[in-house]
Design a protein around this motif. Structure first.
Motif, short mmCIF file in Angstrom:
data_model
loop_
_atom_site.label_atom_id
_atom_site.label_comp_id
_atom_site.label_asym_id
_atom_site.label_seq_id
_atom_site.Cartn_x
_atom_site.Cartn_y
_atom_site.Cartn_z
N LEU A 1 21.74 38.58 27.50
CA LEU A 1 22.69 39.01 28.53
C LEU A 1 22.78 37.99 29.66
O LEU A 1 23.84 37.80 30.26
CB LEU A 1 22.29 40.38 29.08
N ALA A 2 21.67 37.30 29.96
CA ALA A 2 21.71 36.24 30.97
C ALA A 2 22.62 35.11 30.50
O ALA A 2 23.40 34.55 31.29
CB ALA A 2 20.31 35.73 31.26
N ASP A 3 22.54 34.78 29.22
CA ASP A 3 23.45 33.78 28.66
C ASP A 3 24.89 34.28 28.71
O ASP A 3 25.82 33.51 29.01
CB ASP A 3 23.07 33.46 27.22
N ALA A 4 25.09 35.58 28.44
CA ALA A 4 26.44 36.15 28.47
C ALA A 4 27.03 36.06 29.88
O ALA A 4 28.22 35.80 30.06
CB ALA A 4 26.40 37.61 28.00
N ALA A 5 26.18 36.29 30.91
CA ALA A 5 26.65 36.18 32.29
C ALA A 5 27.13 34.76 32.57
O ALA A 5 28.16 34.56 33.24
CB ALA A 5 25.54 36.57 33.26
N GLY A 6 26.41 33.77 32.07
CA GLY A 6 26.85 32.39 32.24
C GLY A 6 28.17 32.12 31.56
O GLY A 6 29.03 31.41 32.10
N ILE A 7 28.35 32.66 30.34
CA ILE A 7 29.61 32.47 29.61
C ILE A 7 30.77 33.09 30.39
O ILE A 7 31.85 32.49 30.51
CB ILE A 7 29.50 33.09 28.19
N LEU A 8 30.56 34.28 30.93
CA LEU A 8 31.62 34.92 31.71
C LEU A 8 32.02 34.06 32.91
O LEU A 8 33.20 33.90 33.22
CB LEU A 8 31.16 36.30 32.19
#
Length: 385
Positions: free
Chosen positions: A223-230
């Motif tokens: 989810l931390a990676d997903a936040a970066g993608i967003l």
């Protein structure tokens, strides 16, 4: 004249009440004097024993004095009625409760002195801020009503050099108009009741009631990676809010309702409809309502950024409309509130460019196990149109 908050916030409401009570006491005393004068002077002089030109002259003088006393009593009564209504109107609105982190400015606008971070889940500052702002708008509106309805009817006793004393018929009509105006003030004031509206529909989820597993820790990394993608794909608010949730501080995040209006045509239409639906003059308030970022008809997402940031959210639009020199102006405030939480019955979340769907129940666990923390999103903005 338009009410000014700078003057109203220091207005001696107690003295207005004392003034109203003074006029009421005088009206009551004069009422007794009118009755005594009629009993002890008017009736005896009306006795048929008073004959001739002297008797007629005495009767005329006595009746004139009685009429003047009766007319004066009615004008004093009218002042008491008007001032009692004015006190009720200003007192009913009241002043906003002071908050150590908020300021009510001289123009009546409420703002954060600083942005509080932590607070009871069911009592976020924006709720109290909007209640305070509503109180200010009500106070200013009711002060306008009091001034418009009562000021021109307040009676000033004539000086000794003024020969004409209004007739009893004039006094009766004046008292009738004063009672109508006073009732209009009271009716307008009674429309407004203080309301504390908390977002109890989203209960606070327990935290620390479950034990973290390796799967939970792995999900947090993903989810931390997903936040970066967003954040790097044009969804900055979505990435920022998810990242803030994962940091587990629980502190609030502040958003700009003006920015949301710009990005969400549906929300802009909601605000404009609230302004159009406002009375030509007076206070208005939508109360806390719910909306989301999807079109009513097609269901298409108007902004993926705000969808990931909030999806749906609560809003409240309140203010007052005034009219001067033929021009209508609407002073309004928008509040936005969103508890940032995960969990059923919300649907799964899919991150752009990543072929993974995140189940709401799995994400919710991170709050329970202490690897993330729910928080409140809120925002406040003012406008004049």
């Amino acid at each position: 004249m338009r009410a000014d908050y700078r003057a109203l916030k220091d207005f001696p409401i107690g003295r207005l009440n004392q003034c109203a009570e003074g006029w009421r006491s005088l009206a009551d005393a004069l009422s007794g004097q009118v009755a005594d004068f009629d009993r002890t002077v008017v009736r005896p002089v009306d006795d048929p024993a008073w004959r001739g030109s002297g008797g007629d002259a005495a009767r005329a003088a006595v009746h004139q004095a009685g009429d003047r006393l009766g007319a004066t009593q009615k004008y004093v009564d009218a002042n008491a009625v008007l001032l009692e209504a004015a006190h009720h109107g200003i007192w009913q609105a009241g002043l906003p409760e002071p908050e150590m982190w908020a300021t009510v400015h001289d123009d009546g606008g409420v703002s954060f002195d600083h942005e509080p971070d932590l607070f009871p889940w069911d009592r976020p500052p924006i709720v109290r801020m909007m209640n305070a702002q509503g109180t200010v708008h009500k106070l200013l509106h009711l002060a306008d009503v009091v001034d418009r309805k009562t000021a021109s009817l307040l009676w000033h006793p004539p000086s000794p050099s003024v020969e004409r004393i209004p007739s009893v018929a004039d006094a009766d009509e004046h008292l009738r108009q004063a009672k109508i105006a006073a009732q209009e003030v009271v009716d307008e004031a009674n429309r407004f009741q203080p309301v504390e509206e908390a977002h109890t529909d989203t209960a606070e989820q327990p935290r620390g009631d479950l034990t973290a597993t390796k799967d939970d820790e792995g999900l947090r990394v993903v989810l931390a990676d997903a936040a970066g993608i967003l954040s790097v794909t044009g969804r900055p608010h979505g990435g920022d809010h998810l990242r803030h949730w994962l940091r587990s501080s629980g502190t609030t995040k502040y958003v700009s309702p003006a920015e949301i209006r710009r990005d969400l045509p549906l929300f802009e239409a909601i605000v404009q409809n609230a302004l159009r639906s406002a009375p030509d003059e007076g206070y208005f308030d939508t109360g806390w309502q719910n909306t989301d970022v999807q079109d009513d008809g097609s269901g298409a997402t108007q902004s993926e950024d705000w969808w990931y940031a909030m999806n749906d959210f609560r809003y409240r639009v309140l203010g007052r409309a005034t009219r001067a020199d033929g021009r209508r102006r609407t002073h309004y405030t928008i509040g936005v509130l969103k508890p940032y939480v995960f969990g059923p019955p919300r649907g799964p979340i899919k991150v752009p460019y990543v072929d993974i769907e995140f189940d709401q129940a799995e994400i919710e666990r991170l709050h329970h196990v202490g690897l993330a923390r729910n928080f409140i999103i809120q925002g406040l903005s003012h406008g004049v149109e």
